[in-house]
Design an enzyme around this catalytic site. Sequence first.
Site, short mmCIF file in Angstrom:
data_model
loop_
_atom_site.label_atom_id
_atom_site.label_comp_id
_atom_site.label_asym_id
_atom_site.label_seq_id
_atom_site.Cartn_x
_atom_site.Cartn_y
_atom_site.Cartn_z
N ASP A 1 0.62 3.65 4.52
CA ASP A 1 1.79 2.80 4.77
C ASP A 1 2.05 2.62 6.26
OD1 ASP A 1 3.97 1.27 4.12
OD2 ASP A 1 5.28 2.95 3.61
N HIS B 1 -3.34 -4.33 9.26
CA HIS B 1 -4.28 -4.01 8.16
C HIS B 1 -5.70 -3.85 8.70
CE1 HIS B 1 -1.02 -4.71 5.49
NE2 HIS B 1 -1.01 -6.02 5.60
N LEU C 1 -18.48 13.08 -1.70
CA LEU C 1 -17.09 12.66 -1.91
C LEU C 1 -16.99 11.37 -2.74
CD1 LEU C 1 -14.00 12.69 -0.99
CD2 LEU C 1 -14.76 11.31 0.96
C1 FPP Z 1 0.70 -0.78 3.61
O1 FPP Z 1 1.24 -1.13 4.88
C2 FPP Z 1 -0.70 -1.10 3.51
C3 FPP Z 1 -1.27 -1.92 2.57
C4 FPP Z 1 -0.50 -2.61 1.54
C5 FPP Z 1 -2.70 -2.21 2.57
C6 FPP Z 1 -3.62 -1.09 2.91
C7 FPP Z 1 -4.90 -1.66 3.40
C8 FPP Z 1 -5.66 -1.18 4.41
C9 FPP Z 1 -5.37 0.06 5.14
C10 FPP Z 1 -6.85 -1.90 4.90
C11 FPP Z 1 -8.01 -2.06 3.99
C12 FPP Z 1 -8.38 -0.90 3.20
C13 FPP Z 1 -9.57 -0.77 2.60
C14 FPP Z 1 -9.82 0.39 1.71
C15 FPP Z 1 -10.63 -1.76 2.81
P1 FPP Z 1 2.39 -2.19 4.91
O2 FPP Z 1 1.84 -3.53 5.14
O3 FPP Z 1 3.24 -2.06 3.69
O4 FPP Z 1 3.21 -1.73 6.15
P2 FPP Z 1 4.77 -1.93 6.40
O5 FPP Z 1 5.48 -1.03 5.44
O6 FPP Z 1 4.92 -1.50 7.80
O7 FPP Z 1 5.08 -3.37 6.18
#
Ligand code: FPP
Length: 251
Positions: free
Chosen positions: A21, A38, A132
């Site tokens: 997050d 991201h 893993l």
């Molecule tokens: C949450 O941060 C994150 C996500 C919804 C996406 C997670 C994706 C990645 C880390 C990149 C790709 C991963 C892989 C496995 C290829 P948020 O956008 O909710 O952050 P915020 O709460 O600050 O808005």
Amino acid sequence: MILKERIDRNKVPGHVAVIMDGNGRWANLMGKPRVFGHQSGVQSVREVVEAAGEIGVEYLTLYAFSTENWKRPAFEVNALMTLLVQTIRQEVNELVKKQVQLRSIGDISKLPSKSRKALKEGIAATAHNTGLKVVLALNYSAKWDMVQAAANLAREAASGKIDPESIDEHSFRSHLSTAQMPDVELMIRTSGEQRISNFLLWELAYAELFFSPKFWPEFRKQDFFEAILDFQGRERRFGKTGQQLKSMKIG
Ligand code: FPP
């Protein structure tokens, strides 16, 4: 002593789950668009996969896209789906080299065909790896999973394959998409938020929870090792008293 060396290899959690997050907030703080967060988060994924592999974690489940994430602007959803394709294609050789096996949980039938294809290729290319297991939760929510398990059990009961009276925790668990995996022992969430957000509700029943104040793109190997050390310092009682646990250890 460096953090990794302080980890007791006999007490490494078998299944670690991560809510990655804070990508959006981190990017905004940098004056960049959310998608930059991201993209930067991929480096944290690499580090955590490497760290988990190095200390002998068996399963690492990453919450990459929840069923609720479809509500985000189309531009961001598309960027996440593209990032998934790029990351899998880019990393597959490294995953094979490190003996990492890629898997997924969630309803992937609803993903764009390009993402589904890359995911399936990644899973197939790493299927024989013995290290893993990295499980990407994609279009996943725990409530969805429990509902599909209940529906499948109901179908089996209606067709006479099982006796409804025989349904118990064990048979329910075996219908979850995590059926082949052990329950989560440690759940890590970044960005200071302290919620479960519909992630692995059944499997987290006895998990230790670790909340890091760092945003996901800032999370590094050392932060993962710190979470493992924190886990190892806790007394896990599973409903028993501390006294009972002590006498079990002696006896
Ligand atoms: C949450 O941060 C994150 C996500 C919804 C996406 C997670 C994706 C990645 C880390 C990149 C790709 C991963 C892989 C496995 C290829 P948020 O956008 O909710 O952050 P915020 O709460 O600050 O808005």
